[in-house]
Design an enzyme around this catalytic site. Structure first.
Site, PDB file in Angstrom:
ATOM      1  N   GLU A   1       0.503 -15.333  -5.983  1.00 32.09           N
ATOM      2  CA  GLU A   1       1.915 -15.247  -6.368  1.00 32.09           C
ATOM      3  C   GLU A   1       2.794 -14.931  -5.156  1.00 32.09           C
ATOM      4  O   GLU A   1       3.888 -15.475  -4.998  1.00 32.09           O
ATOM      5  CB  GLU A   1       2.077 -14.176  -7.447  1.00 32.09           C
ATOM      6  CG  GLU A   1       3.392 -14.249  -8.210  1.00 32.09           C
ATOM      7  CD  GLU A   1       4.371 -13.168  -7.811  1.00 32.09           C
ATOM      8  OE1 GLU A   1       5.492 -13.148  -8.353  1.00 32.09           O
ATOM      9  OE2 GLU A   1       4.016 -12.346  -6.952  1.00 32.09           O
TER      10      GLU A   1
ATOM     11  N   GLU B   1       2.810   4.098  -0.323  1.00 36.70           N
ATOM     12  CA  GLU B   1       2.523   3.540  -1.649  1.00 36.70           C
ATOM     13  C   GLU B   1       1.068   3.094  -1.694  1.00 36.70           C
ATOM     14  O   GLU B   1       0.611   2.353  -0.826  1.00 36.70           O
ATOM     15  CB  GLU B   1       3.431   2.360  -1.974  1.00 36.70           C
ATOM     16  CG  GLU B   1       3.183   1.824  -3.390  1.00 36.70           C
ATOM     17  CD  GLU B   1       4.112   0.696  -3.775  1.00 36.70           C
ATOM     18  OE1 GLU B   1       5.093   0.958  -4.499  1.00 36.70           O
ATOM     19  OE2 GLU B   1       3.855  -0.457  -3.361  1.00 36.70           O
TER      20      GLU B   1
ATOM     21  N   SER C   1      10.671  -7.931   5.920  1.00 33.99           N
ATOM     22  CA  SER C   1      10.446  -7.459   4.555  1.00 33.99           C
ATOM     23  C   SER C   1      11.267  -6.203   4.258  1.00 33.99           C
ATOM     24  O   SER C   1      11.793  -6.038   3.156  1.00 33.99           O
ATOM     25  CB  SER C   1       8.959  -7.162   4.330  1.00 33.99           C
ATOM     26  OG  SER C   1       8.198  -8.342   4.396  1.00 33.99           O
TER      27      SER C   1
ATOM     28  N   LYS D   1      -6.913   4.396   5.315  1.00 34.24           N
ATOM     29  CA  LYS D   1      -7.975   3.395   5.155  1.00 34.24           C
ATOM     30  C   LYS D   1      -9.336   4.017   5.443  1.00 34.24           C
ATOM     31  O   LYS D   1     -10.306   3.799   4.702  1.00 34.24           O
ATOM     32  CB  LYS D   1      -7.740   2.195   6.084  1.00 34.24           C
ATOM     33  CG  LYS D   1      -6.658   1.238   5.596  1.00 34.24           C
ATOM     34  CD  LYS D   1      -6.717  -0.103   6.294  1.00 34.24           C
ATOM     35  CE  LYS D   1      -6.547  -0.013   7.789  1.00 34.24           C
ATOM     36  NZ  LYS D   1      -6.548  -1.349   8.436  1.00 34.24           N
ATOM     37  N   VAL D   2      -9.408   4.797   6.514  1.00 37.09           N
ATOM     38  CA  VAL D   2     -10.665   5.458   6.870  1.00 37.09           C
ATOM     39  C   VAL D   2     -11.085   6.442   5.778  1.00 37.09           C
ATOM     40  O   VAL D   2     -12.255   6.507   5.392  1.00 37.09           O
ATOM     41  CB  VAL D   2     -10.537   6.183   8.226  1.00 37.09           C
ATOM     42  CG1 VAL D   2     -11.740   7.073   8.491  1.00 37.09           C
ATOM     43  CG2 VAL D   2     -10.387   5.168   9.356  1.00 37.09           C
TER      44      VAL D   2
ATOM     45  N   PHE E   1     -13.172  -2.298  -2.066  1.00 36.35           N
ATOM     46  CA  PHE E   1     -12.765  -2.314  -0.666  1.00 36.35           C
ATOM     47  C   PHE E   1     -11.306  -1.893  -0.557  1.00 36.35           C
ATOM     48  O   PHE E   1     -10.592  -1.786  -1.561  1.00 36.35           O
ATOM     49  CB  PHE E   1     -13.005  -3.674   0.009  1.00 36.35           C
ATOM     50  CG  PHE E   1     -12.183  -4.818  -0.545  1.00 36.35           C
ATOM     51  CD1 PHE E   1     -10.961  -5.159   0.012  1.00 36.35           C
ATOM     52  CD2 PHE E   1     -12.659  -5.578  -1.602  1.00 36.35           C
ATOM     53  CE1 PHE E   1     -10.219  -6.220  -0.469  1.00 36.35           C
ATOM     54  CE2 PHE E   1     -11.921  -6.646  -2.105  1.00 36.35           C
ATOM     55  CZ  PHE E   1     -10.704  -6.969  -1.537  1.00 36.35           C
TER      56      PHE E   1
ATOM     57  N   LYS F   1       4.448  -6.519 -15.122  1.00 39.14           N
ATOM     58  CA  LYS F   1       5.788  -7.011 -14.813  1.00 39.14           C
ATOM     59  C   LYS F   1       6.028  -8.332 -15.546  1.00 39.14           C
ATOM     60  O   LYS F   1       5.097  -8.999 -16.002  1.00 39.14           O
ATOM     61  CB  LYS F   1       5.935  -7.222 -13.299  1.00 39.14           C
ATOM     62  CG  LYS F   1       5.938  -5.937 -12.485  1.00 39.14           C
ATOM     63  CD  LYS F   1       6.192  -6.249 -11.014  1.00 39.14           C
ATOM     64  CE  LYS F   1       6.259  -4.976 -10.173  1.00 39.14           C
ATOM     65  NZ  LYS F   1       6.544  -5.263  -8.751  1.00 39.14           N
TER      66      LYS F   1
ATOM     67  N   ARG G   1      -1.325  -2.044   5.167  1.00 42.03           N
ATOM     68  CA  ARG G   1      -0.363  -2.746   6.016  1.00 42.03           C
ATOM     69  C   ARG G   1       0.922  -1.947   6.146  1.00 42.03           C
ATOM     70  O   ARG G   1       1.241  -1.087   5.319  1.00 42.03           O
ATOM     71  CB  ARG G   1      -0.069  -4.142   5.471  1.00 42.03           C
ATOM     72  CG  ARG G   1       0.582  -4.137   4.068  1.00 42.03           C
ATOM     73  CD  ARG G   1       2.097  -4.241   4.153  1.00 42.03           C
ATOM     74  NE  ARG G   1       2.752  -4.122   2.851  1.00 42.03           N
ATOM     75  CZ  ARG G   1       3.311  -3.022   2.405  1.00 42.03           C
ATOM     76  NH1 ARG G   1       3.268  -1.928   3.128  1.00 42.03           N
ATOM     77  NH2 ARG G   1       3.932  -2.997   1.239  1.00 42.03           N
TER      78      ARG G   1
END
Length: 244
Positions: A156, A141, A52, A21-22, A42, A114, A46
């Site tokens: 969604e 990913e 999950s 992120k940085v 931006f 998809k 996560r």
């Protein structure tokens, strides 16, 4: 089933997400400082929750063991949001050229969405991470989307959670139509991107001029205060006229 110490297992993934992120935010800031168009609007990131991880492992029928990260590939996830569709290709090429990660899998859901209507470009990368116990290479990913694609995907995802993965057919069809409408809007904005970028540059320059003007006024006020202070310091003292 192999027992995993999930707190320790997920620790490097959390570290990788924060580092990436940085790095992407710094890339964005550098381009802005150089007055260049930045394809990165931006960045978010996560680490998958345990629920999950188990749900996806069950769906893909993969075992829960130390290699689960390489089977799922998205325990650590980064999302890069762009203004325009063309920016997606620019960010993708930036990632391919980086020396601090290696792309090993790409999935183009932009030109080939998809069945649900989802669009985005996915890159699976090997990211070498320096930990307290040495270097560790982990899969991450990176999903690249326009703002419109991200908005649709967020809605969604919420509906999937609400209906536990079985969205009613009428709502599903509406989502598909909404995805088409969103992509049409993305294409229209992409067609006039040069005009939009010029307008954004002009707006930014106007703001900078206004800031410079305000700074100049403040500096003038400070100079005036300094002059007043100097005058007060240089005033000759009034002789004492009283008797000893």
């Amino acid at each position: 089933m192999q027992k995993i110490d999930w707190d320790n297992y997920l620790l490097p993934f959390e570290q990788a997400v924060e580092e990436l992120k940085v790095k992407f935010k710094n890339l964005r800031n550098e381009l802005k400082k150089r007055d260049e168009h930045t394809p990165i609007e931006f960045v978010t990131g996560r680490v998958k929750s345990l629920a999950s991880i188990y749900n996806k492992a069950k769906r893909l029928q993969v075992p829960i063991n130390e290699q689960i990260a390489w089977e799922l590939r998205d325990i650590a996830g980064i999302r890069v949001m762009c203004q325009f569709i063309d920016d997606i290709a620019v960010v993708t090429e930036m990632i391919r050229q980086r020396k601090d990660m290696t792309v090993f899998l790409e999935k183009d859901y932009v030109s080939k969405p998809k069945e649900s209507g989802y669009r985005g470009y996915h890159l699976s990368v090997e990211y070498p991470l320096m930990t307290a116990r040495g270097q560790l290479t982990i899969p991450v990913e990176i999903q690249i989307r326009t703002l419109g694609m991200n908005f649709w995907a967020t809605i969604e995802h919420s509906l999937n959670y609400k209906y536990e993965g079985v969205i009613p057919s009428d709502i599903r069809q509406r989502l598909i139509e909404a995805a088409k409408a969103s992509y049409k809007l993305d294409n229209e904005m992409n067609n006039i991107r040069e005009e939009i970028k010029e307008a954004q540059v002009a707006f930014t320059r106007k703001e900078e001029l206004e800031v410079d003007s305000l700074i100049g006024l403040v500096e003038l006020d400070l100079d005036a205060d300094d002059d007043e202070d100097a005058e007060q310091v240089n005033v000759e003292p009034t002789p004492f006229e009283g008797k000893d």
